[in-house]
Write a protein that holds these residues in place. Sequence first.
Motif, PDB file in Angstrom:
ATOM      1  N   GLN A  32     -37.116   7.004  41.449  1.00  0.00           N
ATOM      2  CA  GLN A  32     -36.162   6.802  40.231  1.00  0.00           C
ATOM      3  C   GLN A  32     -35.034   5.914  40.528  1.00  0.00           C
ATOM      4  O   GLN A  32     -34.314   5.824  39.894  1.00  0.00           O
ATOM      5  CB  GLN A  32     -35.389   8.153  40.079  1.00  0.00           C
ATOM      6  N   GLN A  33     -35.520   4.840  41.313  1.00  0.00           N
ATOM      7  CA  GLN A  33     -34.405   3.683  41.367  1.00  0.00           C
ATOM      8  C   GLN A  33     -34.243   2.724  40.148  1.00  0.00           C
ATOM      9  O   GLN A  33     -35.504   2.740  39.374  1.00  0.00           O
ATOM     10  CB  GLN A  33     -35.015   2.681  42.884  1.00  0.00           C
ATOM     11  N   ALA A  34     -33.327   2.366  39.904  1.00  0.00           N
ATOM     12  CA  ALA A  34     -33.264   1.446  38.847  1.00  0.00           C
ATOM     13  C   ALA A  34     -33.896   0.189  38.976  1.00  0.00           C
ATOM     14  O   ALA A  34     -33.940  -0.151  40.031  1.00  0.00           O
ATOM     15  CB  ALA A  34     -31.495   0.938  38.752  1.00  0.00           C
ATOM     16  N   ARG A  35     -34.603  -0.321  37.871  1.00  0.00           N
ATOM     17  CA  ARG A  35     -35.413  -1.386  37.861  1.00  0.00           C
ATOM     18  C   ARG A  35     -34.979  -2.423  36.684  1.00  0.00           C
ATOM     19  O   ARG A  35     -34.456  -2.077  36.026  1.00  0.00           O
ATOM     20  CB  ARG A  35     -36.851  -0.946  37.701  1.00  0.00           C
ATOM     21  N   ARG A  36     -35.468  -3.827  37.025  1.00  0.00           N
ATOM     22  CA  ARG A  36     -35.172  -4.733  36.234  1.00  0.00           C
ATOM     23  C   ARG A  36     -35.866  -4.664  35.080  1.00  0.00           C
ATOM     24  O   ARG A  36     -37.072  -3.910  35.249  1.00  0.00           O
ATOM     25  CB  ARG A  36     -35.462  -6.164  36.885  1.00  0.00           C
ATOM     26  N   LEU A  40     -40.489  -3.100  34.017  1.00  0.00           N
ATOM     27  CA  LEU A  40     -40.552  -1.627  33.488  1.00  0.00           C
ATOM     28  C   LEU A  40     -42.149  -1.514  33.240  1.00  0.00           C
ATOM     29  O   LEU A  40     -42.174  -0.181  33.100  1.00  0.00           O
ATOM     30  CB  LEU A  40     -39.675  -1.495  32.295  1.00  0.00           C
TER      31      LEU A  40
END
Length: 194
Positions: A32-36, A40
């Motif tokens: 669930q890490q933030a992604r660019r 997506l």
Amino acid sequence: MTMPGWLSAVAQALFWIVATAFTMRWLARSRQQARRAADLDRLQQPRSMLALGSAGTVLWVGVMAAFTIWPDDTVSVWFYLFFVGLTLLSLFLVADYVNGRHAVREAGMDIGRPSGRRLSFGWDEVEQIRYAKSAGWFRIALRSGEVARVSSMLMGLPAFADQVLRHVPAARIEADALKMLSEAARGKLPGIWG
């Protein structure tokens, strides 16, 4: 003062249970890490899988090297075969991190396999989608006879679920898989315990 044998066994078992629980929690959270925004529509293993595979490879090769350098009469060929198996499993995790990257598009998917082989297909080619709970992946059977597998450990699972729900008729998705895809599309990822 030494511990009684049974207490030592209980302490060791408890240590491994707690260590495994923390590792699995770390792996689940790393999905669930933030992604660019540009990433997506891509599905890939989190870096934690690369770390686990690399550490495992070093550890198991180190164990075999130590027992080769300092031999023990109780070590048999089965010992080495067991650790060769663990090493291959760890190398598989590394290969899956490097090569197992998938792209999800409106028209279909591009699947990367640990071997480096790629498979592209359109959503209209999907014959059936199931979720294999024990393996932790979505199994996509294609009309061509090919099978694609999408792990529930991948980052980007909500984008995959959204595209499947929009483009694959519900009649081709088994009930359990449909429920899990609906939840994943809303951000509730499948558990990784199987």
